[in-house]
Design a protein around this motif. Sequence first.
Motif, mmCIF file in Angstrom:
data_model
loop_
_atom_site.group_PDB
_atom_site.id
_atom_site.type_symbol
_atom_site.label_atom_id
_atom_site.label_comp_id
_atom_site.label_asym_id
_atom_site.label_seq_id
_atom_site.Cartn_x
_atom_site.Cartn_y
_atom_site.Cartn_z
ATOM 1 N N SER A 165 36.271 -23.916 -30.352
ATOM 2 C CA SER A 165 35.553 -25.153 -30.046
ATOM 3 C C SER A 165 35.784 -26.231 -31.100
ATOM 4 C CB SER A 165 34.056 -24.881 -29.910
ATOM 5 O OG SER A 165 33.486 -24.538 -31.171
ATOM 6 N N GLY A 166 36.514 -25.906 -32.169
ATOM 7 C CA GLY A 166 36.852 -26.915 -33.183
ATOM 8 C C GLY A 166 36.058 -26.834 -34.462
ATOM 9 N N CYS A 167 35.256 -25.790 -34.665
ATOM 10 C CA CYS A 167 34.497 -25.670 -35.918
ATOM 11 C C CYS A 167 35.450 -25.571 -37.098
ATOM 12 C CB CYS A 167 33.590 -24.437 -35.876
ATOM 13 S SG CYS A 167 32.078 -24.686 -34.954
ATOM 14 N N ARG A 168 35.121 -26.307 -38.178
ATOM 15 C CA ARG A 168 35.978 -26.325 -39.371
ATOM 16 C C ARG A 168 35.261 -25.773 -40.595
ATOM 17 N NH1 ARG A 168 40.729 -25.664 -38.672
ATOM 18 N NH2 ARG A 168 39.645 -24.454 -37.080
ATOM 19 N N CYS A 169 34.066 -25.242 -40.415
ATOM 20 C CA CYS A 169 33.367 -24.573 -41.509
ATOM 21 C C CYS A 169 32.606 -23.391 -40.932
ATOM 22 C CB CYS A 169 32.415 -25.531 -42.232
ATOM 23 S SG CYS A 169 31.535 -24.760 -43.624
ATOM 24 N N LEU A 170 32.983 -22.187 -41.372
ATOM 25 C CA LEU A 170 32.330 -20.970 -40.902
ATOM 26 C C LEU A 170 31.572 -20.326 -42.049
ATOM 27 C CD1 LEU A 170 35.179 -19.219 -38.854
ATOM 28 C CD2 LEU A 170 33.343 -20.646 -37.968
ATOM 29 N N GLU A 171 30.396 -19.800 -41.741
ATOM 30 C CA GLU A 171 29.670 -19.008 -42.727
ATOM 31 C C GLU A 171 29.894 -17.535 -42.423
ATOM 32 O OE1 GLU A 171 25.106 -17.834 -43.622
ATOM 33 O OE2 GLU A 171 25.593 -19.951 -43.806
ATOM 34 N N LEU A 193 44.385 -22.892 -34.098
ATOM 35 C CA LEU A 193 44.828 -23.040 -32.717
ATOM 36 C C LEU A 193 44.296 -24.321 -32.090
ATOM 37 C CD1 LEU A 193 44.594 -19.424 -31.226
ATOM 38 C CD2 LEU A 193 46.585 -20.625 -32.149
ATOM 39 N N THR A 194 43.070 -24.710 -32.434
ATOM 40 C CA THR A 194 42.466 -25.922 -31.875
ATOM 41 C C THR A 194 42.670 -27.124 -32.771
ATOM 42 O OG1 THR A 194 40.765 -24.638 -30.712
ATOM 43 C CG2 THR A 194 40.292 -26.954 -31.093
ATOM 44 N N SER A 195 42.588 -26.944 -34.063
ATOM 45 C CA SER A 195 42.712 -28.042 -35.026
ATOM 46 C C SER A 195 43.560 -27.607 -36.213
ATOM 47 C CB SER A 195 41.320 -28.475 -35.513
ATOM 48 O OG SER A 195 41.416 -29.418 -36.567
ATOM 49 N N GLN A 196 44.406 -28.510 -36.678
ATOM 50 C CA GLN A 196 45.252 -28.238 -37.836
ATOM 51 C C GLN A 196 44.592 -28.659 -39.142
ATOM 52 O OE1 GLN A 196 48.397 -26.674 -38.092
ATOM 53 N NE2 GLN A 196 47.724 -26.042 -36.051
ATOM 54 N N TYR A 197 43.411 -29.249 -39.054
ATOM 55 C CA TYR A 197 42.756 -29.732 -40.266
ATOM 56 C C TYR A 197 42.046 -28.584 -40.991
ATOM 57 C CZ TYR A 197 44.178 -34.301 -38.815
ATOM 58 O OH TYR A 197 44.963 -35.366 -38.463
ATOM 59 N N LYS A 251 45.861 -30.128 -44.512
ATOM 60 C CA LYS A 251 46.208 -29.612 -43.193
ATOM 61 C C LYS A 251 46.755 -28.197 -43.278
ATOM 62 C CE LYS A 251 47.414 -32.842 -39.503
ATOM 63 N NZ LYS A 251 48.524 -33.567 -38.851
ATOM 64 N N GLY A 252 46.263 -27.336 -42.395
ATOM 65 C CA GLY A 252 46.761 -25.968 -42.332
ATOM 66 C C GLY A 252 46.308 -25.072 -43.466
ATOM 67 N N ARG A 253 45.330 -25.512 -44.253
ATOM 68 C CA ARG A 253 44.874 -24.715 -45.396
ATOM 69 C C ARG A 253 43.458 -24.195 -45.172
ATOM 70 N NH1 ARG A 253 48.384 -25.854 -49.593
ATOM 71 N NH2 ARG A 253 47.706 -23.821 -50.386
ATOM 72 N N ILE A 254 43.189 -23.031 -45.747
ATOM 73 C CA ILE A 254 41.859 -22.415 -45.704
ATOM 74 C C ILE A 254 41.249 -22.507 -47.091
ATOM 75 C CG2 ILE A 254 40.589 -20.268 -45.343
ATOM 76 C CD1 ILE A 254 42.701 -19.460 -43.304
ATOM 77 N N LEU A 255 40.075 -23.111 -47.193
ATOM 78 C CA LEU A 255 39.391 -23.290 -48.465
ATOM 79 C C LEU A 255 38.190 -22.358 -48.543
ATOM 80 C CD1 LEU A 255 40.951 -26.050 -47.897
ATOM 81 C CD2 LEU A 255 39.278 -27.101 -49.424
ATOM 82 N N ILE A 256 38.049 -21.647 -49.637
ATOM 83 C CA ILE A 256 36.912 -20.761 -49.846
ATOM 84 C C ILE A 256 35.783 -21.546 -50.511
ATOM 85 C CG2 ILE A 256 36.095 -18.629 -50.912
ATOM 86 C CD1 ILE A 256 38.198 -18.256 -48.722
ATOM 87 N N VAL A 257 34.600 -21.456 -49.918
ATOM 88 C CA VAL A 257 33.402 -22.089 -50.472
ATOM 89 C C VAL A 257 32.523 -20.990 -51.050
ATOM 90 C CG1 VAL A 257 31.414 -23.556 -50.000
ATOM 91 C CG2 VAL A 257 33.521 -23.845 -48.666
ATOM 92 N N GLY A 258 32.132 -21.119 -52.299
ATOM 93 C CA GLY A 258 31.288 -20.097 -52.907
ATOM 94 C C GLY A 258 30.912 -20.437 -54.330
ATOM 95 N N LYS A 259 30.265 -19.486 -54.999
ATOM 96 C CA LYS A 259 29.899 -19.657 -56.400
ATOM 97 C C LYS A 259 31.125 -19.390 -57.270
ATOM 98 C CE LYS A 259 26.380 -20.622 -57.221
ATOM 99 N NZ LYS A 259 25.689 -21.927 -57.179
#
Length: 554
Positions: A165-171, A193-197, A251-259
């Motif tokens: 559905s286009g979510c770009r931040c998952l918990e 697959l839905t967004s390259q951002y 674009k095309g990158r996965i960023l880890i959010v955390g402490k």
Amino acid sequence: MLFAFPQVRLRFKEIQRSKEKLTSHVTREEFQEAYCELCTRPDVYFLLVQLSQDRECLDPQDLRLFLETEQGLSLATTEGCWELLKRYEPSAQGRERGLLGLDGFARYLQSPECQLLDPEHLGVCQDMNLPLSHYYISTSYRSYLLDDQVHGRADLGGLTKALQSGCRCLELGITDGPEGEPLLGVVNKYAFLTSQYPLLLYLCHRCSPGQQRTMAHHLKKVFGSRLYKPEALHVSLGGRATTLPSPEQLKGRILIVGKKLPPEEDGSDGEEELGVVLVVPPPSQPRKLTLHKDLSDLVAVVRTSSRSFYAQRGSNKQSQSPPSKDLVQFTKRTLTRVRPSSVRLDSSNPNPQGYWKGGVQLVALNQQTPGAMLDLHRGRFSQNGGCGYVLRPAVMRDAVSYFSAHTHGCVPGVPPQTLRIKVISAHNLPKPQGSGAKGEVIDPYVVLEVHGVPADCAEQRTRTAAQNQDEPMFDETFEFQVNMPELALLRFVVLDDDYIGDDFIGQYSVAFECLQPGYRNVPLLGLAGDPLPHTSLFVHVSFYVREILISVSG
């Protein structure tokens, strides 16, 4: 148009009765007569007669005048009208003579060109080169949990649907255990697959240092080159907006959010507060978590402590209203996230509009919970091609601006507008789900909602149509004052009027800035956001800038 069999049979009987026929046999002429009557939309016919001055067809000049004056296409050309006529007129004779008849005009009005949503917004149409904090980001909250938030079982299909559905931040809630790669594999498969951002993975874990090291190994193994590894400065949920890269750069990158461990810490003994930036309601005392350097080194977006913009706990007058004007200023320099309360049991959602108007970029919703809140979420993120990123209003990005989330009047520097909507008709309305016991009769009406700053929030409704009308005519006009167009959302809701309780039939939500003027087709969606086949509203939309008179005494 779709018709129920009883409706067709009734019309044949009426024709035969008018001719005093005793046989049930239908002649060719009777079939043609019934077909023409059933397939002729009265709303389209009356409009065509009005535009053609009773000629019941449009030539290229008539069509050009209609496109310019009603549909807002100021650059329409005669050549373009010829192309449109050839594309939609089904009759070869009409195409040769250059005339668009009733059937062709109806086909045009039901085409994608006449959708309410401007086709420009079907793809990415906004500047994606600004800092990450300048965008609203589609955010999911525990969408892998079914039923409730306590005893609900986990299902990876929820993550799949959120990403699709286009979510770009998952918990991701992670605890000690042997299984880690299957979850990450699903995320990696559907991430772009839905967004390259860029995709932000928000890690909420209670893992021991040893398990954190294993987690870091899995992250690097599964995501590979997609995993963004910060080299120098780290993006911070409490840092300056100017330090953030843009969606285009990531674009095309996965960023880890955390402490993250402080720079001087190179072992596994560091402790950080566990929390999020903004929680509704405010959290209790944050717990302590021991971090491992291997996982800490992969964190690209540093999660800082929680912050409350609400009255203190324990007060008899605790406020649960949307964020104050302080939050608007706070989000100008800070990437901020809000999530539903962790103390609730169900998977309900807060109203995201209350936090978008405060500038919050990451409003986390349970994507598995259908309803009005998720409808608004879909409407918001449909305005930039469904890529999961939508540019915030300029007054929330400019360093110097005067805007309050609680404004009850005009916004300085933003011209207010008047939105006028004429609800003409509805078509192929289905019976509400689960209403089998109520028989074949529906009594539909349409509710129009505007969501935005307090001055813009309004709701109006049409009359209830006569019984058993799945093709009701309304022909009612409504006006809304919109002071902050960049934040406003328009939602159509069709309900079945019933003395026991009004049942949901369909809805459609769209951002104000995506509206096309003129005669438009509004495709209705079901409760889960799926299109209802051939079900729509027919409306006329116009908007204009309001004139504001300011008197100066002196």
